[in-house]
Design a protein around this motif. Sequence first.
Motif, short mmCIF file in Angstrom:
data_model
loop_
_atom_site.label_atom_id
_atom_site.label_comp_id
_atom_site.label_asym_id
_atom_site.label_seq_id
_atom_site.Cartn_x
_atom_site.Cartn_y
_atom_site.Cartn_z
N LEU A 281 79.50 -21.25 40.01
CA LEU A 281 78.42 -22.12 39.57
C LEU A 281 77.22 -21.98 40.49
CD1 LEU A 281 80.44 -25.36 38.71
CD2 LEU A 281 79.52 -23.67 37.11
N PRO A 282 76.01 -22.02 39.96
CA PRO A 282 74.81 -21.90 40.81
C PRO A 282 74.69 -23.10 41.76
CG PRO A 282 74.22 -22.52 38.55
CD PRO A 282 75.66 -22.16 38.53
N LYS A 283 74.25 -22.83 42.97
CA LYS A 283 74.08 -23.86 43.97
C LYS A 283 72.65 -23.86 44.48
CE LYS A 283 78.86 -23.62 45.64
NZ LYS A 283 79.74 -23.38 46.82
N ALA A 284 72.22 -25.02 44.94
CA ALA A 284 70.87 -25.14 45.49
C ALA A 284 70.90 -26.08 46.69
CB ALA A 284 69.90 -25.66 44.44
N THR A 285 69.98 -25.85 47.63
CA THR A 285 69.88 -26.69 48.81
C THR A 285 68.51 -27.35 48.85
OG1 THR A 285 71.38 -25.32 50.13
CG2 THR A 285 69.83 -26.70 51.34
#
Length: 539
Positions: free
Chosen positions: A245-249
Amino acid sequence: MKVAVAGCCHGALDKMYETLELLQRRHNVRPDLLLCCGDFQAVRNEADLRCMAVPAKYRHMQTFYRYYSGEKKAPVLTVFIGGNHEASNHLQELPYGGWVAPNIYYLGYAGVVRFRGVRIGGISGIFKSHDYRKGHFECPPYNQQTIRSAYHVRNIEVFKLKQLKHPIDIFMSHDWPRSIYHYGNKKQLLKMKSFFRQEVESNTLGSPAASELLQHLKPTYWFSAHLHVKFAAFMQHQTNSKEELPKATKFLALDKCLPHRDFLQIIDVEHDPNAGDSLEYDAEWIAVLKATNSLVNVTQTSWNMPENNGLHAKWDYSVTEEAIKEVLEELNHNLKIPCNFTLTAACYDPSKPQKKVEPVHTINPQTTEFCAQFGLTDINNRIQQAKEEGLVRGEHEEEEEEEEMDSTGSAEEPSEYNTDNSGLSSINPDEIMLDEEGGDEDLSTCSVDPSPDHPPDFSASFSDIRIMPDSMAVSSDDAMDSTNEELEKSGVSKQVEEKSLNERPLKRISGDENGNSGIKKIKRRNQAIYAAEDEDKTE
């Protein structure tokens, strides 16, 4: 759960906690947790002041000692990492983390803990390439070199953190991850801090080690301080597979403490409503510490961490679910961190100043207990042993001090990183120059200038505190015309904006036609504190 995040505290605990109390009175907002991103300055006494890498005129007792002595208690659980202006001798007592005062917890050189189910990690210090591959060899009394190298990030801490597999919710570093400025309003950042331009354009601003961790850990939030400017960014991480799954910070850097603005932020973080209110160990992190214990190094010898290059029999020190289960069983599934704070040094007494107190190397009972419980090496005990064997150099030894190394690292041992963010290529007027009083600064000099017993009312200078929901998002690179404007559009639910009565524009030092500043070479990057305050004192 509401989490307050602060930038560089610089020992002003009274101001910080009073600001939180004012927030509660005015807006009925009470944070459940306070995170501080370095330069906390847990100074207990005059000896601690001498172990803080700042010019003598900036060595002030501030107010931490009142919390250390028990005169006061932090009104909210406080978790912090170390920066580059710390009482290094105090924090060195707790390499694996521990309580510096009741309700105030230090994460150690690197660490991961849990609170209400939220996983919080951090790494202390700043990056300096020529010390990065050394062990933690420093111990008090420090000399001109070790008082600085003591707070430099080491590769073993980064290596340990890179063994983590389970998701991290919040991560803290003092200096910024390199390249993070490309994921926020870079134009606005350079407008506020034009002297960053050369380093931003050459992509040398920030820590490459922190950038490596950011790409590996991919936490939901990453908080930093150090550069004394507020900056938000949103980084979308690349996935390694179609199934991932795509992750973002969501990155946020905070300014320093009052009277400067933007030093505090309130965010809403999802938590486990069934979890307790105690700070807890993280089982995977404890397992990683046990797995990497054989790698502990307390010498100045530079060495690389194990990697898959044919030179190491083992390079993967990540832990199995079985190893994590064993940690849980060792603790009987009770992960609560014991409240075992212990006084290990005399506390400052305003009525009996002790300006000639020598700093000593102390073994903290918290560390002894922690190492005994999990079968870990007590780093300070190992340093003591090495020192007795003559392997660690102390201040008392008569040796010529090493010259300051340049930004490429050690001439004998090239850094694994090409550049070093520690040398200033441009002048930040909001910074302290550690060599501004000469290279042979007397480490015994300190100024004991505690805050008054009755501090002024801070309601008149209440900083810009924004209450930010979990939906905080910032456009990439230069897509925004204004950081604040875009933050408002992205869902900032409430903000308190009252300009400080003490705000003044900072004076710049003019240079010649060739751009030379006419001052000494700056040896350390972003060693800034109290620039505006210092200006006030000279007027």
